[in-house]
Design a protein around this motif. Structure first.
Motif, PDB file in Angstrom:
ATOM      1  N   TYR A  18      16.268 -29.328 -46.519  1.00  0.00           N
ATOM      2  CA  TYR A  18      15.223 -28.552 -47.156  1.00  0.00           C
ATOM      3  C   TYR A  18      14.341 -28.176 -46.231  1.00  0.00           C
ATOM      4  CZ  TYR A  18      11.537 -28.178 -50.615  1.00  0.00           C
ATOM      5  OH  TYR A  18      10.621 -27.683 -51.529  1.00  0.00           O
ATOM      6  N   ASP A  20      11.107 -27.509 -45.941  1.00  0.00           N
ATOM      7  CA  ASP A  20       9.772 -28.418 -45.633  1.00  0.00           C
ATOM      8  C   ASP A  20       9.911 -29.289 -44.635  1.00  0.00           C
ATOM      9  OD1 ASP A  20       8.600 -26.431 -47.179  1.00  0.00           O
ATOM     10  OD2 ASP A  20       7.921 -27.792 -48.954  1.00  0.00           O
ATOM     11  N   THR A  21      11.076 -29.917 -44.825  1.00  0.00           N
ATOM     12  CA  THR A  21      11.679 -31.269 -44.035  1.00  0.00           C
ATOM     13  C   THR A  21      11.612 -30.564 -42.404  1.00  0.00           C
ATOM     14  OG1 THR A  21      12.753 -32.203 -45.760  1.00  0.00           O
ATOM     15  CG2 THR A  21      13.012 -32.840 -43.349  1.00  0.00           C
ATOM     16  N   GLU A  62      20.272 -35.335 -44.694  1.00  0.00           N
ATOM     17  CA  GLU A  62      20.399 -35.238 -46.083  1.00  0.00           C
ATOM     18  C   GLU A  62      22.013 -35.774 -46.444  1.00  0.00           C
ATOM     19  OE1 GLU A  62      19.000 -31.622 -47.803  1.00  0.00           O
ATOM     20  OE2 GLU A  62      16.999 -31.851 -47.264  1.00  0.00           O
ATOM     21  N   ASN A  66      21.332 -30.105 -48.849  1.00  0.00           N
ATOM     22  CA  ASN A  66      20.991 -29.130 -49.884  1.00  0.00           C
ATOM     23  C   ASN A  66      20.872 -27.804 -48.979  1.00  0.00           C
ATOM     24  OD1 ASN A  66      20.214 -27.576 -51.991  1.00  0.00           O
ATOM     25  ND2 ASN A  66      18.250 -28.905 -52.460  1.00  0.00           N
ATOM     26  N   PRO A  67      21.397 -26.731 -49.436  1.00  0.00           N
ATOM     27  CA  PRO A  67      22.295 -26.296 -50.585  1.00  0.00           C
ATOM     28  C   PRO A  67      23.883 -26.457 -50.424  1.00  0.00           C
ATOM     29  CG  PRO A  67      21.823 -24.330 -49.723  1.00  0.00           C
ATOM     30  CD  PRO A  67      21.030 -25.378 -48.676  1.00  0.00           C
ATOM     31  N   ASP A  91      17.884 -38.847 -46.494  1.00  0.00           N
ATOM     32  CA  ASP A  91      17.417 -38.145 -48.129  1.00  0.00           C
ATOM     33  C   ASP A  91      18.538 -38.359 -48.749  1.00  0.00           C
ATOM     34  OD1 ASP A  91      16.651 -36.800 -50.128  1.00  0.00           O
ATOM     35  OD2 ASP A  91      15.367 -35.584 -48.798  1.00  0.00           O
ATOM     36  N   THR A  93      18.606 -37.784 -52.106  1.00  0.00           N
ATOM     37  CA  THR A  93      18.179 -36.978 -53.394  1.00  0.00           C
ATOM     38  C   THR A  93      19.417 -36.557 -54.370  1.00  0.00           C
ATOM     39  OG1 THR A  93      15.899 -36.932 -52.697  1.00  0.00           O
ATOM     40  CG2 THR A  93      16.606 -35.529 -54.496  1.00  0.00           C
ATOM     41  N   SER A 112      13.784 -38.031 -53.797  1.00  0.00           N
ATOM     42  CA  SER A 112      12.722 -37.428 -54.670  1.00  0.00           C
ATOM     43  C   SER A 112      13.050 -38.179 -56.057  1.00  0.00           C
ATOM     44  CB  SER A 112      12.910 -35.740 -54.747  1.00  0.00           C
ATOM     45  OG  SER A 112      12.366 -35.381 -55.692  1.00  0.00           O
ATOM     46  N   LYS A 115      13.292 -34.628 -59.386  1.00  0.00           N
ATOM     47  CA  LYS A 115      14.746 -34.004 -59.804  1.00  0.00           C
ATOM     48  C   LYS A 115      15.014 -34.461 -61.248  1.00  0.00           C
ATOM     49  CE  LYS A 115      14.449 -31.616 -56.122  1.00  0.00           C
ATOM     50  NZ  LYS A 115      13.526 -32.232 -55.426  1.00  0.00           N
TER      51      LYS A 115
END
Length: 224
Positions: A18, A20-21, A62, A66-67, A91, A93, A112, A115
């Motif tokens: 993601y 921002d990470t 992650e 994602n994605p 992560d 999520t 998170s 979601k």
């Protein structure tokens, strides 16, 4: 959190994250190296760096990503982390804890809650889980416990706000001061102040119980 527990070292962003990470890892602290593919070849390169003596704070990934929904080799990552002393932050999520069990391979698991946690998409927030068997458990737990001093921190903020208000109220350049203790609505605030319950932790607070925010307007534009 990892930097507070282990000190300032570069991080590893493994797999396409993601956005921002990656930006947070690049901006805060000494930076990071980025393995966008999250492949076995990337792990080969990382292992070569580690063997040459490079040190890292933690690997962030992650599961799945994602994605692209690719999954990193957590078993190999864990072996490398144990051998060369760096943390692993996963992560989960997308996978979520009902479907995947990644805690044995991680020092920290983050997820998170925004979601699907509530089922109505009306939750904002996240959760962090520390692996109690991890090498850095006690150091990370100590960092997290800093947030448990909320009551004493609020007490200091309240006291500081009162002192600032007292200075501003007597200052010649201040025209109006807005603060619950001095506003015309003081009685409304006082009616809802936390009661002095002897059985409550909130009795640790001082006598003021007024918040740490104050606003004032000045007499002249130049005074600003």
């Amino acid at each position: 959190m990892m930097m507070e527990a282990r000190g300032p070292l570069k991080s590893i962003s493994f797999g396409f994250p993601y956005v921002d990470t990656l930006k947070i890892l690049q901006k805060f602290g000494p930076g990071c190296i980025f393995y966008g593919n999250g492949s076995s070849e990337d792990l080969d390169d990382l292992e070569a760096r580690l063997k040459s003596g490079e040190k890292y704070l933690a690997l962030f990934c992650e599961f799945p990503g994602n994605p692209m929904l690719k999954c990193p080799d957590l078993q190999r990552i864990r072996r490398l982390a144990d051998t060369y002393d760096f943390g692993v932050v996963v992560d989960e999520t997308i996978g979520n804890f009902v479907n995947v069990h990644v805690l044995p391979y991680a020092d920290l698991v983050v997820t998170s809650l925004t979601k699907i946690f509530s089922g109505d998409c009306n939750v904002m927030g996240g959760a962090t889980i520390i692996n109690p068997k991890a090498r850095y458990y006690h150091a990370l737990k100590k960092v997290m416990e800093l947030d448990r001093h909320f009551v004493s921190r609020i007490e200091k903020i309240n006291d500081n706000a009162i002192m600032i208000c007292d200075i501003l109220r007597s200052h010649r350049l201040v025209k109006d001061l807005y603060y619950p203790k001095y506003n015309s609505s003081k009685d409304c605030y006082d009616a809802c102040k936390t009661p002095k319950d002897k059985n409550s932790e909130r009795t640790e607070l001082g006598n003021q119980l007024y918040p740490g925010v104050t606003i004032c307007t000045l007499s002249t534009f130049h005074g600003a």
